[in-house]
Design an enzyme around this catalytic site. Structure first.
Site, PDB file in Angstrom:
ATOM      1  N   TYR A   1      27.651 -46.903  74.031  1.00  0.00           N
ATOM      2  CA  TYR A   1      27.931 -46.249  72.751  1.00  0.00           C
ATOM      3  C   TYR A   1      26.575 -45.793  72.243  1.00  0.00           C
ATOM      4  O   TYR A   1      25.695 -46.626  71.998  1.00  0.00           O
ATOM      5  CB  TYR A   1      28.576 -47.223  71.750  1.00  0.00           C
ATOM      6  CG  TYR A   1      30.064 -47.376  71.924  1.00  0.00           C
ATOM      7  CD1 TYR A   1      30.865 -46.272  72.171  1.00  0.00           C
ATOM      8  CD2 TYR A   1      30.683 -48.613  71.822  1.00  0.00           C
ATOM      9  CE1 TYR A   1      32.240 -46.394  72.320  1.00  0.00           C
ATOM     10  CE2 TYR A   1      32.055 -48.748  71.970  1.00  0.00           C
ATOM     11  CZ  TYR A   1      32.818 -47.627  72.221  1.00  0.00           C
ATOM     12  OH  TYR A   1      34.176 -47.758  72.368  1.00  0.00           O
TER      13      TYR A   1
ATOM     14  N   THR B   1      30.617 -43.180  76.481  1.00  0.00           N
ATOM     15  CA  THR B   1      31.923 -42.968  75.838  1.00  0.00           C
ATOM     16  C   THR B   1      31.753 -41.940  74.729  1.00  0.00           C
ATOM     17  O   THR B   1      30.930 -42.105  73.828  1.00  0.00           O
ATOM     18  CB  THR B   1      32.479 -44.302  75.286  1.00  0.00           C
ATOM     19  OG1 THR B   1      32.668 -45.186  76.395  1.00  0.00           O
ATOM     20  CG2 THR B   1      33.804 -44.104  74.578  1.00  0.00           C
TER      21      THR B   1
ATOM     22  N   LYS C   1      33.214 -40.669  79.415  1.00  0.00           N
ATOM     23  CA  LYS C   1      34.539 -41.291  79.250  1.00  0.00           C
ATOM     24  C   LYS C   1      35.198 -40.769  77.977  1.00  0.00           C
ATOM     25  O   LYS C   1      34.611 -40.864  76.889  1.00  0.00           O
ATOM     26  CB  LYS C   1      34.367 -42.813  79.160  1.00  0.00           C
ATOM     27  CG  LYS C   1      35.648 -43.569  78.841  1.00  0.00           C
ATOM     28  CD  LYS C   1      35.424 -45.074  78.973  1.00  0.00           C
ATOM     29  CE  LYS C   1      36.665 -45.883  78.708  1.00  0.00           C
ATOM     30  NZ  LYS C   1      36.948 -46.072  77.284  1.00  0.00           N
TER      31      LYS C   1
ATOM     32  N   HIS D   1      41.296 -43.543  75.375  1.00  0.00           N
ATOM     33  CA  HIS D   1      40.875 -44.826  74.805  1.00  0.00           C
ATOM     34  C   HIS D   1      42.095 -45.721  74.521  1.00  0.00           C
ATOM     35  O   HIS D   1      42.128 -46.489  73.562  1.00  0.00           O
ATOM     36  CB  HIS D   1      40.096 -44.575  73.512  1.00  0.00           C
ATOM     37  CG  HIS D   1      39.029 -45.589  73.203  1.00  0.00           C
ATOM     38  ND1 HIS D   1      37.700 -45.367  73.447  1.00  0.00           N
ATOM     39  CD2 HIS D   1      39.083 -46.826  72.641  1.00  0.00           C
ATOM     40  CE1 HIS D   1      36.998 -46.419  73.049  1.00  0.00           C
ATOM     41  NE2 HIS D   1      37.820 -47.320  72.559  1.00  0.00           N
TER      42      HIS D   1
HETATM   43  C1  FMN Z   1      40.310 -54.358  72.667  1.00  0.00           C
HETATM   44  C2  FMN Z   1      39.740 -53.103  73.282  1.00  0.00           C
HETATM   45  C3  FMN Z   1      38.376 -52.861  73.180  1.00  0.00           C
HETATM   46  C4  FMN Z   1      37.826 -51.720  73.780  1.00  0.00           C
HETATM   47  N1  FMN Z   1      36.480 -51.548  73.752  1.00  0.00           N
HETATM   48  C5  FMN Z   1      35.933 -50.472  74.364  1.00  0.00           C
HETATM   49  C6  FMN Z   1      34.527 -50.324  74.417  1.00  0.00           C
HETATM   50  O1  FMN Z   1      33.773 -51.162  73.946  1.00  0.00           O
HETATM   51  N2  FMN Z   1      34.037 -49.206  75.014  1.00  0.00           N
HETATM   52  C7  FMN Z   1      34.860 -48.244  75.570  1.00  0.00           C
HETATM   53  O2  FMN Z   1      34.378 -47.236  76.100  1.00  0.00           O
HETATM   54  N3  FMN Z   1      36.198 -48.388  75.555  1.00  0.00           N
HETATM   55  C8  FMN Z   1      36.755 -49.476  74.979  1.00  0.00           C
HETATM   56  N4  FMN Z   1      38.102 -49.649  75.000  1.00  0.00           N
HETATM   57  C9  FMN Z   1      38.962 -48.655  75.689  1.00  0.00           C
HETATM   58  C10 FMN Z   1      39.146 -49.022  77.177  1.00  0.00           C
HETATM   59  O3  FMN Z   1      37.963 -48.853  77.893  1.00  0.00           O
HETATM   60  C11 FMN Z   1      40.219 -48.142  77.832  1.00  0.00           C
HETATM   61  O4  FMN Z   1      39.917 -46.793  77.626  1.00  0.00           O
HETATM   62  C12 FMN Z   1      41.623 -48.440  77.301  1.00  0.00           C
HETATM   63  O5  FMN Z   1      41.808 -49.814  77.151  1.00  0.00           O
HETATM   64  C13 FMN Z   1      42.671 -47.862  78.252  1.00  0.00           C
HETATM   65  O6  FMN Z   1      43.961 -48.044  77.772  1.00  0.00           O
HETATM   66  P1  FMN Z   1      44.951 -49.212  78.322  1.00  0.00           P
HETATM   67  O7  FMN Z   1      44.218 -50.491  78.095  1.00  0.00           O
HETATM   68  O8  FMN Z   1      46.146 -49.107  77.441  1.00  0.00           O
HETATM   69  O9  FMN Z   1      45.233 -48.921  79.743  1.00  0.00           O
HETATM   70  C14 FMN Z   1      38.673 -50.780  74.432  1.00  0.00           C
HETATM   71  C15 FMN Z   1      40.044 -51.045  74.530  1.00  0.00           C
HETATM   72  C16 FMN Z   1      40.575 -52.200  73.988  1.00  0.00           C
HETATM   73  C17 FMN Z   1      42.049 -52.471  74.169  1.00  0.00           C
HETATM   74  C1  LIG Z   2      32.462 -50.279  65.389  1.00  0.00           C
HETATM   75  C2  LIG Z   2      32.838 -49.904  66.776  1.00  0.00           C
HETATM   76  C3  LIG Z   2      33.490 -51.020  67.498  1.00  0.00           C
HETATM   77  C4  LIG Z   2      34.018 -50.570  68.816  1.00  0.00           C
HETATM   78  C5  LIG Z   2      34.889 -51.635  69.320  1.00  0.00           C
HETATM   79  C6  LIG Z   2      35.340 -51.444  70.695  1.00  0.00           C
HETATM   80  C7  LIG Z   2      36.285 -50.323  70.914  1.00  0.00           C
HETATM   81  O1  LIG Z   2      35.922 -49.347  71.515  1.00  0.00           O
HETATM   82  C8  LIG Z   2      37.676 -50.395  70.491  1.00  0.00           C
HETATM   83  O2  LIG Z   2      38.492 -49.527  70.928  1.00  0.00           O
HETATM   84  O3  LIG Z   2      38.055 -51.272  69.706  1.00  0.00           O
END
Ligand code: FMN
Ligand SMILES: CCCCCCC(=O)C(=O)O
Length: 381
Positions: free
Chosen positions: A149, A175, A254, A278
């Site tokens: 990030y 991302t 991403k 996402h």
């Molecule tokens: C709880 C949570 C936290 C996430 N944190 C990040 C993150 O820190 N960085 C990021 O690029 N994507 C983050 N994502 C998105 C995931 O990388 C991914 O794109 C997403 O979970 C895909 O959807 P699905 O889990 O429904 O298959 C997060 C998703 C969830 C569920």
């Molecule tokens: C303040 C940003 C926190 C991001 C947390 C992780 C993330 O990507 C998410 O989907 O939740």
């Protein structure tokens, strides 16, 4: 409603004395729901706005069907892929997911170990619960990528990328769809803020550049400073150029959904893209990832690898993604549910089940390897 709670340190009890563990993703999700405080579970499971895109991500898979080829001797399956100059044993990676300590006390460490034991690369989030160096040690000798990030204070970003390089990470995933957090109604209802419990700062707490900046601004807590840095609506293509100058590691973007952005990524020299919304957590109302994929595959035309996430729940979903011509698939929420339900062993069980499901799907589709799979006939009916 209160949002203070402890992280889940009883996870392993969800694997019972006989070693049973939920098999379907729906049962894993129910087990995770039982194991976690409601606001934390809801943060993981829910999407932005009315959650239409989150729902569409999984529903959209159902409208596509593959047409199998038979009598093709599939007794020797090869699930390996070659991507970014390396051979990976199967076409899966674990998506970057922040604040994993919400699901289990060991958080990213447990996931990194389980991923290493399963031969699946782990993509570590910027807002991980543990540091790059600790995670690298937990999964030493196995493939790891780092998700960035972008921090408003660029020196923080560049130093994190350098730490990832030094720790042996193989790629940087920038991302681009989270320049500000999505409007997440359930989190607002629970007054839940993902970083507030302190579970998303492991990486920052051990970063000398970040800490030196913090000292300059005495009035700010670590959490405030992280949020202020990664909320960065000014991100644009010039930052991609700058990142390329700063690292020799491959860079993947991403959050690509538009074919023109995919083409622009190629023009800016990125090494790969991840088609993703996402998990429907950012902008409700955007296209489902699987519906966005075919047009992107068409315009990219093999110039760079295309990875995919959002909505993959079973082996057959992954098979459809690859049949559309993607190179690899990121698994997201299901591994977090398995972490909450069973800790490190839970993630291992999930990955073993998922790989078995995928291989069975390959065999029954009549394909021996991923190249054959990518040529499969897939129809919308
Ligand atoms: C709880 C949570 C936290 C996430 N944190 C990040 C993150 O820190 N960085 C990021 O690029 N994507 C983050 N994502 C998105 C995931 O990388 C991914 O794109 C997403 O979970 C895909 O959807 P699905 O889990 O429904 O298959 C997060 C998703 C969830 C569920
Ligand atoms: C303040 C940003 C926190 C991001 C947390 C992780 C993330 O990507 C998410 O989907 O939740």
């Amino acid at each position: 409603m209160s949002s203070s709670f402890k992280s889940n340190d009883h996870a392993v009890q969800s694997i019972d004395a006989e070693g049973n563990f939920p098999i379907s993703v729906e049962d894993m999700e129910s087990a995770a729901k039982q194991a976690m405080p409601a606001p934390a579970f809801s943060y993981i499971a829910s999407g932005a706005g009315g959650e239409d895109t989150a729902r569409k991500n999984t529903d959209a898979f159902k409208k596509y069907s593959i047409i199998p080829r038979l009598l093709n001797d599939v007794s020797n399956l090869d699930t390996s892929i070659t991507m970014l100059g390396r051979i990976y044993p199967n076409p899966f990676l674990l998506a970057p997911i922040g604040v994993l300590k919400l699901a289990d006390e060991q958080g990213d460490l447990a996931v990194a170990r389980a991923a290493a034991n399963s031969n699946v690369p782990f993509i570590q989030s910027t807002v991980s619960s543990y540091s790059i160096e600790n995670i690298a040690q937990a999964a030493s000798g196995s493939s790891k990528w780092f998700q960035l990030y972008w921090a408003k204070d660029e020196e923080i970003s560049f130093n994190m990328v350098k730490r990832a390089e030094d720790a042996g990470y193989e790629a940087i995933v920038l991302t681009i769809d989270t320049i500000t957090l999505g409007y997440r109604e359930k989190d607002l209802y629970h007054r839940f803020s993902p970083l507030a419990q302190g579970y998303g700062q492991g990486n920052f707490e051990s970063d000398p550049v970040f800490l030196s900046k913090l000292e300059e601004i005495h009035s700010r807590t670590i959490v405030e400073s992280i949020v202020d840095n990664i909320n960065y609506p000014a991100l644009d293509w010039e930052h991609v150029k700058e990142l390329k100058r700063r690292t020799s590691l491959p860079i993947l973007l991403k959050g690509i959904l538009h074919p023109e952005d995919a083409l622009r990524a190629i023009r800016y020299g990125v090494d790969g893209i991840i088609v993703s919304n996402h998990g429907g957590r950012q902008l409700d109302g955007v296209i489902s990832s699987i519906d966005a994929l075919p047009e992107i595959v068409k315009v990219v035309d093999g110039q760079i690898p295309i990875l995919f996430d959002s909505g993959v729940r079973r082996g057959i979903d992954a098979l459809k993604v690859l049949a559309f011509g993607a190179d690899a698939v990121l698994l997201g929420r299901p591994y977090v549910y398995s972490l909450a339900a069973g800790g490190e062993k839970g993630v291992e069980r999930f990955l073993a089940n998922f790989l078995q499901d995928f291989q069975t799907s390959m065999m029954l589709s009549g394909v021996k390897n991923i190249e054959e799979l990518r040529q499969m006939k897939i129809v919308n009916m």
